[in-house]
Design a protein around this motif. Structure first.
Motif, mmCIF file in Angstrom:
data_model
loop_
_atom_site.group_PDB
_atom_site.id
_atom_site.type_symbol
_atom_site.label_atom_id
_atom_site.label_comp_id
_atom_site.label_asym_id
_atom_site.label_seq_id
_atom_site.Cartn_x
_atom_site.Cartn_y
_atom_site.Cartn_z
ATOM 1 N N ILE A 28 -20.756 -33.173 26.986
ATOM 2 C CA ILE A 28 -21.001 -31.748 27.185
ATOM 3 C C ILE A 28 -20.904 -31.343 28.656
ATOM 4 O O ILE A 28 -20.569 -30.211 28.972
ATOM 5 N N TYR A 29 -21.181 -32.284 29.579
ATOM 6 C CA TYR A 29 -21.234 -31.906 30.996
ATOM 7 C C TYR A 29 -19.893 -32.059 31.701
ATOM 8 O O TYR A 29 -19.807 -31.913 32.908
ATOM 9 N N SER A 30 -18.822 -32.349 30.951
ATOM 10 C CA SER A 30 -17.515 -32.507 31.584
ATOM 11 C C SER A 30 -16.908 -31.139 31.889
ATOM 12 O O SER A 30 -17.166 -30.152 31.193
ATOM 13 N N GLU A 31 -16.109 -31.101 32.922
ATOM 14 C CA GLU A 31 -15.470 -29.842 33.310
ATOM 15 C C GLU A 31 -14.472 -29.395 32.240
ATOM 16 O O GLU A 31 -14.324 -28.199 31.968
ATOM 17 N N ARG A 40 -15.899 -27.335 29.360
ATOM 18 C CA ARG A 40 -16.383 -26.042 29.847
ATOM 19 C C ARG A 40 -15.205 -25.069 29.993
ATOM 20 O O ARG A 40 -15.239 -23.933 29.530
ATOM 21 N N LYS A 41 -14.132 -25.558 30.622
ATOM 22 C CA LYS A 41 -12.955 -24.712 30.847
ATOM 23 C C LYS A 41 -12.284 -24.340 29.521
ATOM 24 O O LYS A 41 -11.839 -23.210 29.334
ATOM 25 N N ALA A 90 -13.735 -24.165 26.514
ATOM 26 C CA ALA A 90 -14.592 -23.220 25.795
ATOM 27 C C ALA A 90 -14.477 -21.822 26.395
ATOM 28 O O ALA A 90 -14.322 -20.833 25.665
ATOM 29 N N ASP A 91 -14.527 -21.729 27.712
ATOM 30 C CA ASP A 91 -14.455 -20.416 28.366
ATOM 31 C C ASP A 91 -13.129 -19.721 28.057
ATOM 32 O O ASP A 91 -13.099 -18.525 27.772
ATOM 33 N N ILE A 149 -19.847 -24.635 20.529
ATOM 34 C CA ILE A 149 -19.675 -25.966 21.125
ATOM 35 C C ILE A 149 -20.623 -26.941 20.435
ATOM 36 O O ILE A 149 -21.828 -26.679 20.337
ATOM 37 N N GLU A 205 -24.377 -23.533 21.112
ATOM 38 C CA GLU A 205 -24.071 -24.720 21.914
ATOM 39 C C GLU A 205 -25.058 -25.833 21.602
ATOM 40 O O GLU A 205 -26.247 -25.723 21.900
#
Ligand code: MN
Length: 253
Positions: A12-15, A18-19, A21-22, A32, A61
Motif C-alpha cells: 500500500i505504501y508504494s508510489e 498511489r499514482k 489510484a490517483d 484500493i 481503502e
C-alpha cells in the motif's frame, strides 16, 4: 460510475499504487485493497493456513496482511460483494514483469485472480531507471483502463502492460519474450559462519526476440501482452495421446 479495484504486490505504501489510484479517479470510483507490505514474487499464492486481517485505512481503502491474490479475493467476494468492481488494475509495479517472469509476478497474479472471478483485469509494471517517473505511466494506465471499460471486455484475458524507463514513443502489442538465466544463486556466510543464500540478485537479461515484450520496452515503447490462464500446450495433446494406452490399466496385461 465504473468501479475500479486497485491492488498491487509492492504494498500500500508504494508510489506506484498511489499514482495508479490517483490517475484512475478520473475514470471511475476507485477502491484500493492492497497488501500491507511488499509481496513481490508472491506469485499466485493464497493464504490458507492462517487468518487474514483487513484494516480500513480510510473510505474505500483497505490493507490486508496477505498476498495480492488474497486482496482480490477478499475485495471481490467480501468487501465489495454488493458493489462488484467493473475492472481490476494491478500495479504500477516497481520493475518490469516480462517473459518467463510473469509466473512469479504478484502484480500479474492479482490480475489473473480477477480473470478467475470473471472481471477484466490489467497488470502494470515499469522498468525503473534514471529519469523514470510514474506520472506518464499512470496517465497511460488511466487511458487504457477507460478504453477497456468502454470497449469489448473479455474477462478471461489479462493485459500485461510494461513501461520503458524513459518517455515512451508509442505502443506495441507483443508476445512474451524469453529470459536468459545467468545469475544463479549467491552463497554467503552469516556472522556465525553458517551459509545462507540469495536467489537471483543480478539484472536479468533477455533474448531480443522479434515482437516480444522485451524488444518493445528496449525500443522505448509501451508493451501490451494479452495473457490467459489456460497453460495447456494444445499441440502436445495428440503427441502424448499414446500414454493412455501404454500406461493404461491394461498395459502389459
Ligand atoms: Mn513488486
Amino acid at each position: 460510475m465504473a468501479r475500479i479495484l486497485v491492488t498491487n504486490d509492492d504494498g500500500i505504501y508504494s508510489e506506484g499504487i498511489r499514482k495508479l489510484a490517483d490517475a484512475c479517479r478520473g475514470v471511475g470510483d476507485v477502491i484500493i485493497v492492497a497488501p500491507d507490505r511488499e509481496q513481490s514474487a508472491a506469485s499466485h499464492a493464497l493464504t490458507l493456513n492462517r487468518p487474514l486481517r483487513v484494516l480500513e485505512l480510510q473510505k474505500n481503502e483497505w490493507i490486508v496482511d496477505g498476498t495480492p491474490s488474497d486482496c482480490v479475493n477478499l475485495a471481490v467476494l467480501k468487501l465489495l460483494k454488493e458493489t462488484r468492481p467493473d475492472i481490476i488494475v494491478s500495479g504500477i509495479n516497481f520493475g518490469p514483469n516480462l517473459g518467463d517472469d510473469v509466473t512469479y509476478s504478484g502484480t500479474i497474479s492479482a490480475a489473473f485472480e480477477g480473470a478467475l472471478l470473471n472481471i477484466p483485469s490489467i497488470a502494470f509494471s515499469a522498468l525503473v531507471g534514471e529519469g523514470f517517473s510514474f506520472d506518464p505511466c499512470a496517465e497511460f494506465a488511466a487511458r487504457l483502463t477507460r478504453l477497456v471499460l468502454e470497449g469489448d471486455r473479455d474477462p478471461n484475458i489479462v493485459l500485461n502492460v510494461n513501461f520503458p524507463t524513459s518517455a515512451f514513443d508509442g505502443v506495441r502489442v507483443t508476445r512474451l519474450g524469453k529470459r536468459i538465466y545467468t545469475e544463479g544463486v549467491i552463497e554467503r556466510l552469516d556472522p556465525r559462519g553458517r551459509k545462507y543464500y540469495w536467489i537471483g540478485g543480478e539484472q536479468p537479461t533477455w533474448h531480443a526476440g522479434e515482437g516480444t515484450d522485451f524488444e518493445a520496452i528496449q525500443g522505448g515503447f509501451v508493451s501490451i501482452t494479452p495473457l490467459h490462464l489456460d497453460l495447456t500446450h494444445h499441440a502436445s495433446i495428440a503427441r502424448l495421446k499414446h500414454l493412455e494406452e501404454t500406461l493404461g490399466p491394461r498395459a502389459g496385461a
